[in-house]
Design a protein around this motif. Structure first.
Motif, PDB file in Angstrom:
ATOM      1  N   ALA A 316      48.584   4.786  14.277  1.00 58.47           N
ATOM      2  CA  ALA A 316      48.868   5.868  15.242  1.00 58.47           C
ATOM      3  C   ALA A 316      50.295   5.711  16.218  1.00 58.47           C
ATOM      4  N   ARG A 317      49.881   4.379  16.817  1.00 62.69           N
ATOM      5  CA  ARG A 317      50.843   4.244  18.178  1.00 62.69           C
ATOM      6  C   ARG A 317      51.796   2.645  17.650  1.00 62.69           C
ATOM      7  N   TYR A 318      50.954   1.866  16.730  1.00 59.60           N
ATOM      8  CA  TYR A 318      51.811   0.796  16.273  1.00 59.60           C
ATOM      9  C   TYR A 318      51.947   0.827  14.790  1.00 59.60           C
ATOM     10  N   GLY A 319      52.999   0.631  14.235  1.00 54.73           N
ATOM     11  CA  GLY A 319      53.178   0.572  12.684  1.00 54.73           C
ATOM     12  C   GLY A 319      54.486   0.312  12.189  1.00 54.73           C
ATOM     13  N   ASN A 320      54.748   0.528  10.959  1.00 57.36           N
ATOM     14  CA  ASN A 320      56.110   0.460  10.189  1.00 57.36           C
ATOM     15  C   ASN A 320      56.478   1.681   9.582  1.00 57.36           C
ATOM     16  N   VAL A 321      57.405   1.675   8.662  1.00 56.43           N
ATOM     17  CA  VAL A 321      57.490   2.868   7.868  1.00 56.43           C
ATOM     18  C   VAL A 321      56.426   3.644   7.285  1.00 56.43           C
ATOM     19  N   SER A 322      55.317   2.671   6.853  1.00 59.21           N
ATOM     20  CA  SER A 322      54.318   3.503   6.325  1.00 59.21           C
ATOM     21  C   SER A 322      53.416   4.530   7.505  1.00 59.21           C
ATOM     22  N   HIS A 323      53.868   4.444   8.484  1.00 66.97           N
ATOM     23  CA  HIS A 323      53.194   5.282   9.572  1.00 66.97           C
ATOM     24  C   HIS A 323      53.668   6.854   9.165  1.00 66.97           C
ATOM     25  N   PHE A 324      54.935   7.080   8.585  1.00 67.42           N
ATOM     26  CA  PHE A 324      55.630   8.205   8.357  1.00 67.42           C
ATOM     27  C   PHE A 324      55.397   8.849   6.862  1.00 67.42           C
ATOM     28  N   VAL A 325      54.532   7.960   5.986  1.00 68.30           N
ATOM     29  CA  VAL A 325      54.200   8.406   4.786  1.00 68.30           C
ATOM     30  C   VAL A 325      53.123   9.511   4.664  1.00 68.30           C
ATOM     31  N   ASN A 326      53.456  10.818   4.025  1.00 66.09           N
ATOM     32  CA  ASN A 326      52.455  11.657   3.632  1.00 66.09           C
ATOM     33  C   ASN A 326      51.545  11.592   2.697  1.00 66.09           C
ATOM     34  N   HIS A 327      50.428  12.459   3.014  1.00 68.48           N
ATOM     35  CA  HIS A 327      49.354  12.241   1.892  1.00 68.48           C
ATOM     36  C   HIS A 327      50.072  13.186   0.762  1.00 68.48           C
ATOM     37  N   SER A 328      49.450  13.115  -0.326  1.00 71.37           N
ATOM     38  CA  SER A 328      49.748  13.931  -1.479  1.00 71.37           C
ATOM     39  C   SER A 328      48.609  14.018  -2.491  1.00 71.37           C
ATOM     40  N   CYS A 329      48.740  15.271  -3.230  1.00 70.58           N
ATOM     41  CA  CYS A 329      47.842  15.640  -4.302  1.00 70.58           C
ATOM     42  C   CYS A 329      48.229  14.912  -5.624  1.00 70.58           C
ATOM     43  N   ASP A 330      49.292  14.512  -5.434  1.00 69.26           N
ATOM     44  CA  ASP A 330      49.983  13.930  -6.672  1.00 69.26           C
ATOM     45  C   ASP A 330      50.827  12.676  -6.344  1.00 69.26           C
ATOM     46  N   PRO A 331      50.026  11.466  -5.806  1.00 67.33           N
ATOM     47  CA  PRO A 331      50.611  10.452  -5.102  1.00 67.33           C
ATOM     48  C   PRO A 331      51.437   9.566  -6.056  1.00 67.33           C
ATOM     49  N   ASN A 332      52.416   8.638  -5.552  1.00 70.65           N
ATOM     50  CA  ASN A 332      53.148   8.075  -6.285  1.00 70.65           C
ATOM     51  C   ASN A 332      53.231   6.544  -5.901  1.00 70.65           C
ATOM     52  N   LEU A 333      52.170   6.354  -4.983  1.00 65.94           N
ATOM     53  CA  LEU A 333      51.938   5.048  -4.411  1.00 65.94           C
ATOM     54  C   LEU A 333      50.355   4.699  -4.507  1.00 65.94           C
ATOM     55  N   GLN A 334      50.045   3.454  -4.732  1.00 68.27           N
ATOM     56  CA  GLN A 334      48.696   3.226  -5.034  1.00 68.27           C
ATOM     57  C   GLN A 334      48.313   1.804  -4.306  1.00 68.27           C
ATOM     58  N   VAL A 335      47.213   1.842  -3.554  1.00 68.51           N
ATOM     59  CA  VAL A 335      46.627   0.912  -2.654  1.00 68.51           C
ATOM     60  C   VAL A 335      46.307  -0.359  -3.323  1.00 68.51           C
ATOM     61  N   PHE A 336      46.643  -1.701  -2.680  1.00 72.86           N
ATOM     62  CA  PHE A 336      46.135  -2.703  -3.190  1.00 72.86           C
ATOM     63  C   PHE A 336      45.724  -3.735  -1.944  1.00 72.86           C
ATOM     64  N   ASN A 337      44.732  -4.221  -1.668  1.00 70.72           N
ATOM     65  CA  ASN A 337      44.247  -5.489  -1.201  1.00 70.72           C
ATOM     66  C   ASN A 337      44.874  -6.755  -1.274  1.00 70.72           C
ATOM     67  N   PRO A 348      41.771  -7.833   4.519  1.00 71.91           N
ATOM     68  CA  PRO A 348      43.002  -7.904   3.621  1.00 71.91           C
ATOM     69  C   PRO A 348      44.249  -7.115   4.359  1.00 71.91           C
ATOM     70  N   ARG A 349      45.140  -7.571   3.727  1.00 72.18           N
ATOM     71  CA  ARG A 349      46.459  -6.869   4.094  1.00 72.18           C
ATOM     72  C   ARG A 349      46.443  -5.728   2.951  1.00 72.18           C
ATOM     73  N   ILE A 350      47.016  -4.425   3.390  1.00 73.54           N
ATOM     74  CA  ILE A 350      47.433  -3.266   2.574  1.00 73.54           C
ATOM     75  C   ILE A 350      48.491  -3.183   2.114  1.00 73.54           C
ATOM     76  N   ALA A 351      48.715  -3.159   0.771  1.00 75.53           N
ATOM     77  CA  ALA A 351      50.114  -3.158   0.220  1.00 75.53           C
ATOM     78  C   ALA A 351      50.144  -1.921  -0.729  1.00 75.53           C
ATOM     79  N   LEU A 352      51.275  -1.192  -0.615  1.00 73.41           N
ATOM     80  CA  LEU A 352      51.589  -0.194  -1.431  1.00 73.41           C
ATOM     81  C   LEU A 352      52.337  -0.208  -2.550  1.00 73.41           C
ATOM     82  N   PHE A 353      51.911   0.106  -3.703  1.00 72.43           N
ATOM     83  CA  PHE A 353      52.895  -0.194  -5.117  1.00 72.43           C
ATOM     84  C   PHE A 353      53.192   1.004  -5.849  1.00 72.43           C
TER      85      PHE A 353
END
Length: 363
Positions: A316-337, A348-353
């Protein structure tokens, strides 16, 4: 300020430009602020505030960079050497006029004597917003530690940079939480992954192919080579730790979803896009904050539940560009640990592919 046992400092929340304005207003020089006797009285156009015609001559009200608004002056068009700022002025003026009368375009008469004060106010707000967003973009690019550039864009409304957001590149742990724990050795490979490498040592497969694309299924962890490994920075098993290679744009959405993120270049399928970072807090603290966020209609909480649910990432207060990524019903990103310099399964660190090809300009 200085104390008996050493110096300590109080951070100034005012911008450099604001302090420069105060110095010039009081006729003070300050070498560290870039104000010397030579340029104390120098004038550079920062933006244009208003427009009028007197005796057939066009004038613009000029806001001078580093000077207070009380120093604004009318300058004849023929004496202005700022074509881009003139372009911004006319573009912002016409944009506002086109929004009047419920969307019906209103054409400004060629022989108008002066702008409506409401129009002038809008033009000034747009100019200030443009400057604020430019400063924010420069700040983000100073703080980032990855290859890709960060752009900022708002062609929708007058919203400026978020007031209570601080850019970070990695986890910011709450007191008592250690996110750099559990790593003492690395692989001895000279040519990863030809020999026994970190993923195999952990009992898993290498996550990437030779094209740096993900080759494992969702749910499986990624073990990258770490700071103790013999291999160098060009090791093919060092992907997430290098940060996003893509240039991304934080932009204002036109359908009421606030800010979003779009890529400025094509991203192929199964490629690392960005990491989700923020404050690492306990699940108990996350529960408390979650109730507050629910009342506000926003939440940036991400549970670290790969092995347990002890910790949560709050962007919420501390983050990077991912702070601004919106949720979607048809996402194009997948979470990996991901595990690199910390093998604690709770952290784990959270990576978006990317799950598919994402076109340039696509959110």
């Amino acid at each position: 300020m200085a104390g008996r046992r050493g110096a300590w400092y109080v951070p100034c929340l005012a911008s450099l430009e604001t302090i420069q304005e105060l110095c010039r207003k009081e006729n003070l020089t300050c070498k560290s602020l870039g104000i010397t006797n030579r340029n104390l009285k120098s004038y550079e156009v920062e933006y244009l505030c208003d427009y009028k015609v007197e005796e057939g001559t066009e004038y613009f009200l000029v806001k001078w960079k580093g000077w207070p608004e009380s120093s604004n002056t009318w300058v004849a068009l023929k004496n202005l050497k700022c074509p881009l700022l003139l372009q911004y002025f006319h573009s912002d003026k016409n944009e506002y006029l086109s929004q009047l009368k419920r969307g019906k375009a209103v054409i400004l008469k060629n022989h108008i004597k002066a702008l409506n004060p409401v129009v002038a106010q809008y033009v000034v707000k747009k100019a200030k917003q443009r400057i604020a967003l430019q400063r924010w973009k420069e700040e983000l690019n100073r703080k980032k530690n990855h290859k890709g550039m960060i752009l900022v864009e708002n062609t929708v409304d007058l919203e400026g940079p978020p007031l209570d957001f601080y850019y970070i590149n990695e986890y910011k742990p709450a007191p008592g939480i250690n996110v750099m724990n559990g790593i003492t050795t690395g692989c001895e490979c000279s040519d990863c992954p030809a020999e026994k490498c970190c993923p195999e040592e952990a009992g898993f497969f290498l996550a990437y192919n030779k094209k740096k694309q993900l080759k494992i299924q969702p749910g499986l962890p990624i073990y990258e080579c770490n700071s103790y490994c013999r291999c160098g920075p060009e090791c093919p098993n060092r992907i997430v730790q290098k940060g996003t290679p893509y240039s991304l744009c934080i932009f204002r959405t036109n359908n009421g979803r606030g800010w979003g993120v779009k890529t400025l270049q094509k991203i192929k399928t199964k490629r690392f896009v960005m990491e989700y970072v923020g404050e690492v807090i306990t699940s108990e603290e996350a529960e408390r904050r979650g109730q507050l966020y629910d009342n506000q209609g926003n939440t940036y909480l991400f549970d670290l539940d790969y092995d347990s649910d002890e910790y949560t990432v709050d962007a919420a207060r501390y983050g990077n560009v991912s702070h601004f990524v919106n949720h979607s019903c048809d996402p194009n990103l997948q979470v990996f640990n991901v595990f690199i310099d910390n093998l604690d399964l709770r952290l784990p660190r959270i990576a978006l592919f990317s799950t598919r090809t994402i076109k340039a300009g696509e959110e």
